[in-house]
Write a protein that holds these residues in place. Structure first.
Motif, PDB file in Angstrom:
ATOM      1  N   HIS A 333      37.189  96.596  65.330  1.00 27.72           N
ATOM      2  CA  HIS A 333      35.882  96.351  64.704  1.00 27.72           C
ATOM      3  C   HIS A 333      35.994  95.229  63.672  1.00 27.72           C
ATOM      4  O   HIS A 333      35.113  94.356  63.597  1.00 27.72           O
ATOM      5  CB  HIS A 333      35.375  97.624  64.026  1.00 27.72           C
ATOM      6  CG  HIS A 333      34.941  98.703  64.991  1.00 27.72           C
ATOM      7  ND1 HIS A 333      34.387  98.443  66.215  1.00 27.72           N
ATOM      8  CD2 HIS A 333      34.973 100.062  64.884  1.00 27.72           C
ATOM      9  CE1 HIS A 333      34.090  99.569  66.829  1.00 27.72           C
ATOM     10  NE2 HIS A 333      34.445 100.571  66.041  1.00 27.72           N
ATOM     11  N   LYS A 334      37.049  95.239  62.894  1.00 28.92           N
ATOM     12  CA  LYS A 334      37.246  94.224  61.849  1.00 28.92           C
ATOM     13  C   LYS A 334      37.360  92.826  62.455  1.00 28.92           C
ATOM     14  O   LYS A 334      36.841  91.838  61.907  1.00 28.92           O
ATOM     15  CB  LYS A 334      38.492  94.559  61.034  1.00 28.92           C
ATOM     16  CG  LYS A 334      38.781  93.581  59.907  1.00 28.92           C
ATOM     17  CD  LYS A 334      40.010  94.022  59.123  1.00 28.92           C
ATOM     18  CE  LYS A 334      40.325  93.040  57.999  1.00 28.92           C
ATOM     19  NZ  LYS A 334      41.534  93.477  57.230  1.00 28.92           N
ATOM     20  N   LEU A 335      38.041  92.743  63.605  1.00 31.78           N
ATOM     21  CA  LEU A 335      38.271  91.447  64.247  1.00 31.78           C
ATOM     22  C   LEU A 335      37.117  91.013  65.146  1.00 31.78           C
ATOM     23  O   LEU A 335      37.108  89.883  65.641  1.00 31.78           O
ATOM     24  CB  LEU A 335      39.559  91.512  65.079  1.00 31.78           C
ATOM     25  CG  LEU A 335      40.865  91.580  64.284  1.00 31.78           C
ATOM     26  CD1 LEU A 335      42.020  91.990  65.192  1.00 31.78           C
ATOM     27  CD2 LEU A 335      41.155  90.235  63.631  1.00 31.78           C
ATOM     28  N   GLY A 336      36.162  91.902  65.364  1.00 36.43           N
ATOM     29  CA  GLY A 336      35.046  91.566  66.241  1.00 36.43           C
ATOM     30  C   GLY A 336      35.357  91.710  67.714  1.00 36.43           C
ATOM     31  O   GLY A 336      34.699  91.092  68.565  1.00 36.43           O
ATOM     32  N   ILE A 337      36.351  92.539  68.044  1.00 40.63           N
ATOM     33  CA  ILE A 337      36.688  92.824  69.443  1.00 40.63           C
ATOM     34  C   ILE A 337      35.856  94.009  69.915  1.00 40.63           C
ATOM     35  O   ILE A 337      35.909  95.083  69.316  1.00 40.63           O
ATOM     36  CB  ILE A 337      38.190  93.150  69.589  1.00 40.63           C
ATOM     37  CG1 ILE A 337      39.046  91.962  69.147  1.00 40.63           C
ATOM     38  CG2 ILE A 337      38.515  93.547  71.031  1.00 40.63           C
ATOM     39  CD1 ILE A 337      40.536  92.292  69.037  1.00 40.63           C
ATOM     40  N   LYS A 338      35.079  93.817  70.960  1.00 43.80           N
ATOM     41  CA  LYS A 338      34.293  94.923  71.505  1.00 43.80           C
ATOM     42  C   LYS A 338      35.209  95.886  72.266  1.00 43.80           C
ATOM     43  O   LYS A 338      36.241  95.482  72.808  1.00 43.80           O
ATOM     44  CB  LYS A 338      33.193  94.406  72.427  1.00 43.80           C
ATOM     45  CG  LYS A 338      32.091  93.647  71.696  1.00 43.80           C
ATOM     46  CD  LYS A 338      30.939  93.325  72.623  1.00 43.80           C
ATOM     47  CE  LYS A 338      29.856  92.512  71.926  1.00 43.80           C
ATOM     48  NZ  LYS A 338      29.275  93.197  70.760  1.00 43.80           N
ATOM     49  N   ILE A 339      34.798  97.149  72.301  1.00 46.09           N
ATOM     50  CA  ILE A 339      35.574  98.175  73.004  1.00 46.09           C
ATOM     51  C   ILE A 339      34.672  98.933  73.960  1.00 46.09           C
ATOM     52  O   ILE A 339      33.566  99.354  73.587  1.00 46.09           O
ATOM     53  CB  ILE A 339      36.209  99.178  72.015  1.00 46.09           C
ATOM     54  CG1 ILE A 339      37.241  98.488  71.127  1.00 46.09           C
ATOM     55  CG2 ILE A 339      36.858 100.340  72.769  1.00 46.09           C
ATOM     56  CD1 ILE A 339      37.836  99.407  70.074  1.00 46.09           C
ATOM     57  N   HIS A 340      35.137  99.072  75.190  1.00 49.32           N
ATOM     58  CA  HIS A 340      34.544 100.038  76.125  1.00 49.32           C
ATOM     59  C   HIS A 340      35.503 101.219  76.154  1.00 49.32           C
ATOM     60  O   HIS A 340      36.626 101.110  76.656  1.00 49.32           O
ATOM     61  CB  HIS A 340      34.385  99.432  77.520  1.00 49.32           C
ATOM     62  CG  HIS A 340      33.835 100.404  78.522  1.00 49.32           C
ATOM     63  ND1 HIS A 340      32.521 100.807  78.518  1.00 49.32           N
ATOM     64  CD2 HIS A 340      34.433 101.074  79.543  1.00 49.32           C
ATOM     65  CE1 HIS A 340      32.319 101.670  79.509  1.00 49.32           C
ATOM     66  NE2 HIS A 340      33.464 101.855  80.137  1.00 49.32           N
ATOM     67  N   GLY A 341      35.069 102.335  75.586  1.00 52.75           N
ATOM     68  CA  GLY A 341      35.945 103.501  75.478  1.00 52.75           C
ATOM     69  C   GLY A 341      35.738 104.459  76.636  1.00 52.75           C
ATOM     70  O   GLY A 341      34.598 104.759  77.005  1.00 52.75           O
ATOM     71  N   THR A 342      36.825 104.945  77.211  1.00 50.75           N
ATOM     72  CA  THR A 342      36.711 105.905  78.308  1.00 50.75           C
ATOM     73  C   THR A 342      37.201 107.271  77.834  1.00 50.75           C
ATOM     74  O   THR A 342      38.208 107.387  77.131  1.00 50.75           O
ATOM     75  CB  THR A 342      37.511 105.459  79.541  1.00 50.75           C
ATOM     76  OG1 THR A 342      38.909 105.404  79.239  1.00 50.75           O
ATOM     77  CG2 THR A 342      37.056 104.081  80.004  1.00 50.75           C
ATOM     78  N   PHE A 343      36.457 108.292  78.239  1.00 51.05           N
ATOM     79  CA  PHE A 343      36.741 109.665  77.843  1.00 51.05           C
ATOM     80  C   PHE A 343      36.694 110.554  79.083  1.00 51.05           C
ATOM     81  O   PHE A 343      36.062 110.222  80.086  1.00 51.05           O
ATOM     82  CB  PHE A 343      35.716 110.150  76.807  1.00 51.05           C
ATOM     83  CG  PHE A 343      35.724 109.372  75.531  1.00 51.05           C
ATOM     84  CD1 PHE A 343      36.500 109.788  74.453  1.00 51.05           C
ATOM     85  CD2 PHE A 343      34.964 108.216  75.400  1.00 51.05           C
ATOM     86  CE1 PHE A 343      36.516 109.062  73.270  1.00 51.05           C
ATOM     87  CE2 PHE A 343      34.978 107.477  74.224  1.00 51.05           C
ATOM     88  CZ  PHE A 343      35.763 107.910  73.153  1.00 51.05           C
ATOM     89  N   ILE A 344      37.364 111.706  78.995  1.00 55.23           N
ATOM     90  CA  ILE A 344      37.428 112.641  80.114  1.00 55.23           C
ATOM     91  C   ILE A 344      37.092 114.039  79.603  1.00 55.23           C
ATOM     92  O   ILE A 344      37.634 114.485  78.589  1.00 55.23           O
ATOM     93  CB  ILE A 344      38.826 112.652  80.763  1.00 55.23           C
ATOM     94  CG1 ILE A 344      39.186 111.257  81.278  1.00 55.23           C
ATOM     95  CG2 ILE A 344      38.881 113.657  81.911  1.00 55.23           C
ATOM     96  CD1 ILE A 344      40.610 111.153  81.825  1.00 55.23           C
ATOM     97  N   VAL A 345      36.205 114.713  80.310  1.00 60.56           N
ATOM     98  CA  VAL A 345      35.853 116.093  79.993  1.00 60.56           C
ATOM     99  C   VAL A 345      36.527 117.012  81.007  1.00 60.56           C
ATOM    100  O   VAL A 345      36.448 116.774  82.208  1.00 60.56           O
ATOM    101  CB  VAL A 345      34.320 116.296  80.043  1.00 60.56           C
ATOM    102  CG1 VAL A 345      33.970 117.755  79.771  1.00 60.56           C
ATOM    103  CG2 VAL A 345      33.631 115.393  79.036  1.00 60.56           C
ATOM    104  N   GLY A 346      37.205 118.048  80.512  1.00 59.12           N
ATOM    105  CA  GLY A 346      37.783 119.039  81.405  1.00 59.12           C
ATOM    106  C   GLY A 346      39.280 118.944  81.614  1.00 59.12           C
ATOM    107  O   GLY A 346      39.815 119.558  82.548  1.00 59.12           O
ATOM    108  N   LEU A 347      39.981 118.224  80.766  1.00 56.68           N
ATOM    109  CA  LEU A 347      41.447 118.150  80.860  1.00 56.68           C
ATOM    110  C   LEU A 347      42.072 119.471  80.422  1.00 56.68           C
ATOM    111  O   LEU A 347      41.430 120.282  79.749  1.00 56.68           O
ATOM    112  CB  LEU A 347      41.961 117.003  79.996  1.00 56.68           C
ATOM    113  CG  LEU A 347      41.615 115.589  80.477  1.00 56.68           C
ATOM    114  CD1 LEU A 347      41.872 114.573  79.382  1.00 56.68           C
ATOM    115  CD2 LEU A 347      42.395 115.240  81.746  1.00 56.68           C
TER     116      LEU A 347
END
Length: 474
Positions: A333-347
């Motif tokens: 966030h500080k550097l201005g890099i965008k993030i697409h975050g992936t999450f998993i339900v049910g592990l």
């Protein structure tokens, strides 16, 4: 050399079936990865042809008139699409009885015997890393001499010795030439990447041992084998020449940032080309490396957070601490890099409470966009063996996807039903996106770009349709 057709078979409408995707299913918005796993062996065989039926919107009836022109057909298959792909193979064989047909992909790599015996239309399957295996088949070598191949004699499966993993990735020819020859790059769309984009692998394998992850446990292995920074830069320069309309290049390696020295060297070469690029990353890249990447054209990182529960991270052998992920995300966030975050339900270890914990974690770290998937136990993974041993696999006839191609929950636990896991995904999306902060961010983004406004409006329609279909299924 046999005249060879490489086919990503027609399937569910909008189904990203596995020739490039990690989760084989329809997405919340229409998405297609490049069929890189087919393009790579296609690059080894002169005058071959690659057809990506789902991305082109081609039906089986569109494909059948073409098969008389070929002697060999290689179909990429996956666990969710296997039965469909066998039916496609049977139709191809009926249209051209002389056509030799082989299957490739993670599913047949770990299930070679039932796969090759699934139909008389299937002549062989190529296991594990299959590039040179397919090249030798096309060259006309006797099947019994080709390592990494399973075939049948008198109705019985024969398994040749394993093929050694490729040591020097620079020896493989560029897939970009196949893209230019056979694909329409505007067909490929990923919601968090600029359009049009091009993606390819700069290396294979991943040193991490996440229990659910498909490619390292079935094809790529746990040693990260890479192209040199100079060759990567040459491939990107080729993309710039061939496709001047491309707005972004994505490096699809499981974890591009695992080799930090190589990452920094590659970034500096990309900076000289003036290209916008993105890649997969683990949430442990130091600030100094992130800054070098950002200063040399990095726009976005695709980060597999998976969960906000430290115990679940331990359960799945992620090799990550939640506090590291928080610090890494703050640095981005500080550097201005965008993030697409992936999450998993049910592990494994998931509870009603940990689902809520992960939703709060995602809201707190606030990646630009997210993808939420249901835990999927693919054959060949540690998670699949663990689920079978513990009785977590659901007894159902649908497997990993429903009849419409949407992902369904294949796991359930004594304390957490598959229905609760399934519903948890929709709740996750709603609570992340339907909050004032995120709505404000998206609105601000749209106000500054008419192209982004049109894109987000289309995605919104697809997203709400996706949620509606899920609620109907629930």
């Amino acid at each position: 050399m046999m005249k060879t057709l490489f086919l990503n078979p027609p399937s569910f409408e909008g189904f990203d079936g596995g020739a490039g995707s990690r989760y084989q299913a329809r997405r919340e918005i229409r998405s297609f990865w490049y069929p890189t796993w087919l393009a790579q062996p296609a690059a080894l065989i002169p005058e071959s042809k690659l057809i990506d039926a789902p991305a082109r919107g081609l039906s089986l009836q569109d494909i059948l008139p073409l098969v008389n022109d070929y002697e060999l057909a290689i179909l990429h298959t996956s666990t969710p699409s296997f039965n469909n792909d066998v039916r496609v193979a049977e139709s191809l064989k009926e249209a051209n009885p002389k056509l030799k047909i082989g299957l490739v992909g993670a599913h047949v790599a770990v299930n070679p015997e039932p796969s090759v015996l699934a139909s008389s239309a299937i002549d062989f399957v190529a296991r594990n890393e299959f590039d040179y295996t397919i090249q030798e088949v096309a060259q006309g070598h006797s099947l019994e001499t080709i390592h990494g191949l399973s075939y049948k004699v008198d109705g019985k499966a024969i398994h040749n010795p394993e093929r050694t993993l490729i040591a020097n990735m620079d020896d493989l020819p560029s897939v970009i030439d196949v893209y230019k020859r056979d694909l329409v790059i505007e067909d490929y769309f990923i919601g968090y990447l600029e359009h049009p984009y091009v993606s390819f692998y700069t290396g294979r394998g991943c040193k991490s041992h996440c229990t659910f992850c498909l490619w390292p446990q079935t094809i790529g292995g746990h040693k990260y084998r890479t192209r040199s920074p100079e060759v990567v830069a040459e491939e990107v320069a080729k993309i710039q020449r061939y496709f001047p309309q491309v707005k972004e290049v994505f490096f699809d390696d499981d974890t591009f940032t695992d080799d930090k020295v190589r990452t920094e060297e590659t970034a500096r070469l990309l900076g000289k080309l003036g290209v916008t690029w993105s890649c997969n990353a683990k949430a442990n890249v130091p600030y100094e490396t992130l800054k070098i990447m950002k200063d040399n054209g990095l726009r976005l990182l695709l980060v597999g957070y998976e969960t906000g529960s430290q115990q679940i991270l331990l359960n799945i052998k992620k090799g990550m601490k939640v506090e590291f992920a928080r610090r890494f995300t703050a640095d981005c966030h500080k550097l201005g890099i965008k993030i697409h975050g992936t999450f998993i339900v049910g592990l494994p270890g998931e509870t009603r409470e940990t689902i809520q914990e992960t939703i709060r974690f995602a809201q707190e770290i606030n990646p630009h966009t997210i993808q939420v998937s249901l835990a999927a136990a693919y054959p060949g993974t540690f998670l699949y063996r663990q689920a079978k041993e513990n009785g977590w696999l659901r007894e159902n006839n649908q497997g990993l996807v429903a009849d419409n191609g949407l992902q369904i929950s294949s796991l359930e636990y004594p304390h957490l039903s598959h229905e609760e896991i399934f519903i948890g995904l929709s709740e996750f999306y709603k609570r992340f996106y339907f909050r004032p902060k995120k709505i404000g961010e998206i609105t601000w983004e749209m106000l500054h770009s008419w192209e982004m406004t049109k894109r987000r409006m289309r995605e919104a329609v697809e997203f709400f349709r996706f949620l509606g279909q899920r609620e109907d299924s629930a």
